[in-house]
Structure formats: structure tokens, C-alpha cells
Design an enzyme around this catalytic site. Structure first.
Site, PDB file in Angstrom:
ATOM      1  N   ASP A  96       0.805  -1.222   0.000  1.00  0.00           N
ATOM      2  CA  ASP A  96       0.000   0.000   0.000  1.00  0.00           C
ATOM      3  C   ASP A  96       0.838   1.273   0.000  1.00  0.00           C
ATOM      4  O   ASP A  96       0.293   2.377   0.004  1.00  0.00           O
ATOM      5  CB  ASP A  96      -0.925   0.018   1.233  1.00  0.00           C
ATOM      6  CG  ASP A  96      -2.055  -0.978   1.123  1.00  0.00           C
ATOM      7  OD1 ASP A  96      -2.261  -1.528   0.020  1.00  0.00           O
ATOM      8  OD2 ASP A  96      -2.741  -1.221   2.137  1.00  0.00           O
ATOM      9  N   ARG A 101       2.878   3.316  10.746  1.00  0.00           N
ATOM     10  CA  ARG A 101       2.162   2.159  11.293  1.00  0.00           C
ATOM     11  C   ARG A 101       2.388   2.148  12.804  1.00  0.00           C
ATOM     12  O   ARG A 101       3.512   2.199  13.265  1.00  0.00           O
ATOM     13  CB  ARG A 101       2.690   0.865  10.667  1.00  0.00           C
ATOM     14  CG  ARG A 101       2.171  -0.414  11.296  1.00  0.00           C
ATOM     15  CD  ARG A 101       0.701  -0.628  11.016  1.00  0.00           C
ATOM     16  NE  ARG A 101       0.459  -0.944   9.617  1.00  0.00           N
ATOM     17  CZ  ARG A 101      -0.765  -1.201   9.117  1.00  0.00           C
ATOM     18  NH1 ARG A 101      -1.820  -1.161   9.913  1.00  0.00           N
ATOM     19  NH2 ARG A 101      -0.921  -1.471   7.837  1.00  0.00           N
ATOM     20  N   PHE A 234     -15.750  -4.368  12.206  1.00  0.00           N
ATOM     21  CA  PHE A 234     -14.428  -3.835  12.528  1.00  0.00           C
ATOM     22  C   PHE A 234     -13.782  -3.201  11.293  1.00  0.00           C
ATOM     23  O   PHE A 234     -13.212  -2.108  11.363  1.00  0.00           O
ATOM     24  CB  PHE A 234     -13.550  -4.962  13.066  1.00  0.00           C
ATOM     25  CG  PHE A 234     -12.138  -4.556  13.394  1.00  0.00           C
ATOM     26  CD1 PHE A 234     -11.827  -4.038  14.636  1.00  0.00           C
ATOM     27  CD2 PHE A 234     -11.119  -4.720  12.464  1.00  0.00           C
ATOM     28  CE1 PHE A 234     -10.520  -3.682  14.952  1.00  0.00           C
ATOM     29  CE2 PHE A 234      -9.817  -4.356  12.762  1.00  0.00           C
ATOM     30  CZ  PHE A 234      -9.511  -3.841  14.010  1.00  0.00           C
ATOM     31  N   ASP A 239     -12.289   1.459   7.682  1.00  0.00           N
ATOM     32  CA  ASP A 239     -12.466   2.267   6.469  1.00  0.00           C
ATOM     33  C   ASP A 239     -12.890   3.690   6.825  1.00  0.00           C
ATOM     34  O   ASP A 239     -12.415   4.668   6.235  1.00  0.00           O
ATOM     35  CB  ASP A 239     -13.518   1.632   5.550  1.00  0.00           C
ATOM     36  CG  ASP A 239     -13.049   0.320   4.925  1.00  0.00           C
ATOM     37  OD1 ASP A 239     -11.870  -0.032   5.091  1.00  0.00           O
ATOM     38  OD2 ASP A 239     -13.878  -0.344   4.277  1.00  0.00           O
TER      39      ASP A 239
END
Length: 347
Positions: A96, A101, A234, A239
């Protein structure tokens, strides 16, 4: 109680790292050992550890009087899921082109790492199988544990493939796949199985190692549809947070719009947008210019997707509560606790 289990997991982690490093000390040079240790410590222990905690909670629900030796087995099994998660995240960030992160720079973005991260992700996956062999090879459930990890990994990778095929590289998104049905397939395979079904299944399987009266198949057959529905909820939250969440709280910067992801938001938008809005969505979605991102977010605002999500969230929660209440043989508290951990989450 979850906090206590988190502490148990974190207390055991250095021992696991030491075990892995010691197993390789005579086989690879110090340079590689140092890199291996850094890979593990950077990519595995910094999440919420919900999956690992759920393994322990589920196990303890069925074996409340577990002694320290049996509890340690649950802790080790909890970490196997977290190693699987680390593998998926390192690989996913590369695919991606993510930047952050868990509040830190993505592993592959570190100057000294780059494409080495691809192999590092494979190593994280294989560590879980080393842990299973070391700690469970003499248990009657060993083959069952191996099988479920292979099965769930396969499903997750198929989900990732569906996700990637909806947005092929160097081209426009495949908008024909941006439907509720396709999105649900991605969610089910990519997220729900390994994040929700797997931790609970592992807890039940481990408990069955010590309790002959447990019918693992029947228990998991009843819980599985609810866990998959929870996984869907979840991922839709995920999203939504990618666009509307606070990056400081999330620990990452949302990129679904510029990445052209088949997310819940764009699927909803395309379903209710007028023709002019649809053309703007087609033209600007998957472009990383601030102007294009702003246009997409403006249309989301016009379509009131923020309110639509909160309506969905409340309905999904009520539906899941009813499903949990209808359980006949699986302990309701396990799934209820799991649901409460994710309801209205911010990260």
C-alpha cells in the site's frame, strides 16, 4: 482483566525473542542476528494486542483453573497470532506504500531496510511455526493448530488479492468491483477470519487439549458467523477511521482515497451519488494530489457519510448483541467482551 493479560503477554515477549535468537545463534552471523532481533522488536509488540489477549481470555473462559504452565501455553499461542499480524502488516505496508504504522515509520521506509522488509515479513510468519513446533509438537492439538494457521493465512491472502485487484497498480481503480458484495468478500477474507475467528478458535482448541468434554467443532460452528460479522463491522470502522480518524490517535495516516481502495465509504458514495458527483468521484479517486483528495472528502460530506456510518455502527452493534444473546453453547461473555473492545473505537 484484559490489561492483566496484556501485561502477561508483554512480560513473556523478551523470553520469546531470546528463545528465537538463541535457536539461531550457531547458524547465522551476529549481523543477521541483530537484524532479526530488530525486525521482531520493531514489528510485533507495539499494537493493542487484542488478538493475543483474546486467545488467553477464550482459553481461560473454558479452563479457569489453568495452572501457570497451561497459562504460559496460552500466552505463547497469543503471540503466534501477533507474529502473524506483524507479517501481514509489514507486507501490507509495502503493497500500500504506507508511511506510518502504530505511531512509527513503516519498517520498509527505514533507510537501512527498504526491500529487505519483504523477506523480513516472511521471517515473521515462519517464527509463528517455530513457536508452535517448540511449544506444542508433543500436544495432541499440534496438527490442528498448524492446519488452522495455514487455512486462515490462505483466506487472508485471498482477501488481500481481491483488495489489490480492485485497484491494480499504475492504472485507474476497477470501479466495477466497488460494490457491497465485493467489499464484503474482501472484508470477510482479509480481516474477519484472522482478526476475529482465529484468536477465539485458538483459545478453544488449546482448552480442548486439557478438557475431553469440549466439542471444538460445535462450539466454533456456533461462534463463527458472529465472529465474521464482528470482523465486517471492525473493517468498516477501519475504512471510516482512515478518512475521519485522528492520525495522532490512529498511529497512521489514512491513504485509502489516494490508494484507490475499495472501502466502505467509496462503495456507499457510488451507490447514492448523483451523476455529477459520480463523475467527480471517478475522476479524482486514487489520485494523491491534495485537490483530488479534497474533492472526494467534500463529496463524502455532501452525502453525509459521517452520519451514515454512525447509523450503521449503532445498528451493527445492536444486531451483534442480539446474535450473542442467542448463543446456546458458546460462552456469551467471550464474544460480548470482544465486541465491547471495538465498539466506537478511535484507533
Amino acid at each position: 482483566m484484559s490489561e492483566n493479560y496484556r501485561e502477561l503477554l508483554l512480560n513473556e515477549f523478551p523470553k520469546i525473542v531470546e528463545e528465537i535468537i538463541n535457536s539461531m545463534k550457531t547458524k547465522i552471523p551476529k549481523l543477521a542476528l541483530d537484524h532479526l532481533k530488530k525486525n521482531i522488536e520493531y514489528n510485533v509488540p507495539h499494537g493493542k494486542l487484542t488478538r493475543g489477549i483474546t486467545v488467553i481470555e477464550t482459553f481461560k473462559s473454558f479452563l479457569n483453573d489453568a495452572d501457570s504452565e497451561k497459562l504460559k501455553k496460552a500466552i505463547i499461542l497469543g503471540w503466534t497470532v501477533e507474529f502473524l499480524q506483524g507479517f501481514f502488516l509489514v507486507a501490507d505496508d509495502i503493497m500500500d506504500k504506507s508511511l506510518m504504522r502504530r505511531g512509527q515509520t513503516c519498517w520498509y521506509k527505514l533507510e537501512s531496510i527498504g526491500e529487505i522488509a519483504i523477506n523480513d515479513s516472511f521471517i515473521l510468519e515462519n517464527i509463528l511455526y517455530k513457536l508452535l513446533k517448540t511449544h506444542f509438537k508433543n500436544d495432541k492439538i499440534y496438527l490442528e493448530l498448524m492446519n488452522i494457521f495455514h487455512k486462515i493465512s490462505w483466506k487472508t491472502e485471498m482477501g488481500q488479492m481481491l483488495d489489490l485487484l480492485s485497484t491494480p497498480p499504475n492504472t485507474t481503480p476497477n470501479f466495477e468491483t466497488f460494490t457491497k458484495e465485493y467489499h464484503e468478500q474482501i472484508v470477510n477474507l482479509k480481516t474477519a477470519y484472522y482478526s476475529f475467528y482465529l484468536p477465539v478458535a485458538l483459545g478453544v482448541i488449546l482448552a480442548s487439549n486439557y478438557r475431553e468434554d469440549l466439542n471444538t467443532k460445535q462450539l466454533l460452528k456456533e461462534a463463527k458467523p458472529i465472529l465474521l460479522e464482528m470482523g465486517k463491522y471492525f473493517q468498516i470502522q477501519d475504512d471510516y477511521l482512515d478518512c475521519y480518524g485522528d492520525p495522532q490517535i490512529l498511529g497512521k495516516i489514512g491513504t485509502d482515497i489516494q490508494d484507490g481502495k475499495c472501502s466502505w465509504l467509496i462503495v456507499q458514495a457510488l451507490e447514492i451519488a448523483d451523476e455529477n458527483q459520480k463523475q467527480l468521484l471517478y475522476k479524482n479517486y486514487s489520485h494523491d494530489s491534495p485537490k483530488s483528495i479534497s474533492i472526494i472528502k467534500k463529496i463524502y460530506q455532501e452525502l453525509d457519510l459521517d452520519s451514515k456510518f454512525h447509523t450503521y455502527e449503532n445498528v451493527a452493534f445492536e444486531n451483534l448483541e442480539k446474535l450473542i444473546e442467542s448463543l446456546k453453547i458458546f460462552p456469551k461473555e467471550i464474544l460480548r467482551n470482544f465486541l465491547l473492545k471495538i465498539f466506537k473505537r478511535k484507533k
